[in-house]
Enzyme design. Structure first.
Site, PDB file in Angstrom:
ATOM      1  N   HIS A 114       0.820  -1.257   0.094  1.00  0.00           N
ATOM      2  CA  HIS A 114      -0.001   0.085  -0.053  1.00  0.00           C
ATOM      3  C   HIS A 114       0.659   1.423  -0.106  1.00  0.00           C
ATOM      4  CE1 HIS A 114      -3.598   2.224   0.681  1.00  0.00           C
ATOM      5  NE2 HIS A 114      -2.904   3.008   1.560  1.00  0.00           N
ATOM      6  N   GLU A 179       8.849   0.957  -3.061  1.00  0.00           N
ATOM      7  CA  GLU A 179       7.886  -0.187  -2.981  1.00  0.00           C
ATOM      8  C   GLU A 179       8.342  -1.496  -3.752  1.00  0.00           C
ATOM      9  OE1 GLU A 179       3.885  -0.021  -4.715  1.00  0.00           O
ATOM     10  OE2 GLU A 179       3.877   2.041  -4.021  1.00  0.00           O
TER      11      GLU A 179
END
Ligand code: GRF
Length: 193
Positions: A114, A179
């Protein structure tokens, strides 16, 4: 510890809806000797997802599902995952919410990435909200998936400083870069605890 790595790699499915940069990154990671996972299935709810091209490039089985009828589709998906011996699911930009019943079948075996420092900014438009709230930092989080949206146990997080002139786009780019480092790290972490 929720999962344990045996001598064989854990068959993993990656669920996507869009670009698939995390998917590509996870595929590359899975090919490393040290990686505990192998990616054997790509699931998309969107037949136009750019990330689907990685199925062809890396010769990985893919399945596009139309979630118009949620109940039957998730049933079909569950069968498909079982048939393919999938023991780990990595959500990577998957835009559908998994129902409770589905999650029950993969308890502790579904991960998500996320683009915020959870529990801050659950849901969509995280970068826009972080900038508007004048946060000093945002970042990304890898967590276990439970039936509560973006609320499962956090595995790893990475902070990213928000710059004065950051736009949604510039911040998203810097966070996405992190990420790509964080997801493999989080997978390594849960298998080596
Ligand atoms: C990422 O920012 C991820 O955190 C979020 O959706 C985006 C997917 O990007 N859940 P990509 O499709 O992996 O490039």
């Amino acid at each position: 510890m929720v999962l344990s790595a045996g001598s064989k790699k854990i068959k993993t499915a990656v669920f996507i809806s869009g670009t698939g940069s995390n998917l590509k990154n996870l595929i590359k990671f899975s090919k490393l000797k040290k990686s505990p996972i192998s990616i054997s299935l790509i699931i998309s709810n969107n037949k136009k997802a750019k990330g689907l091209r990685f199925a062809k490039i890396f010769k990985i089985k893919k399945k596009i599902l139309n979630f118009a009828n949620k109940k039957t589709t998730f049933k079909e998906l569950l069968l498909l995952l079982k048939k393919n011996n999938i023991h780990l699911i990595c959500l990577a930009g998957f835009m559908k919410i998994l129902p409770k019943n589905f999650i029950k079948n993969f308890k502790g075996k579904i991960l998500n990435i996320h683009p915020s420092l959870l529990p801050k900014f659950k849901g969509l438009n995280t970068h826009e909200r972080a900038i508007n709230k004048k946060e000093k930092y945002s970042g990304c989080t890898v967590h276990f998936v439970t039936s509560k949206l973006d609320s499962g146990e956090i595995i790893l997080q990475k902070k990213v400083k928000i710059k004065k002139n950051d736009t949604e786009k510039s911040l998203a780019k810097r966070i996405l870069f992190q990420e790509h480092k964080l997801y493999p790290k989080a997978i390594m972490k849960i298998f080596t605890l």
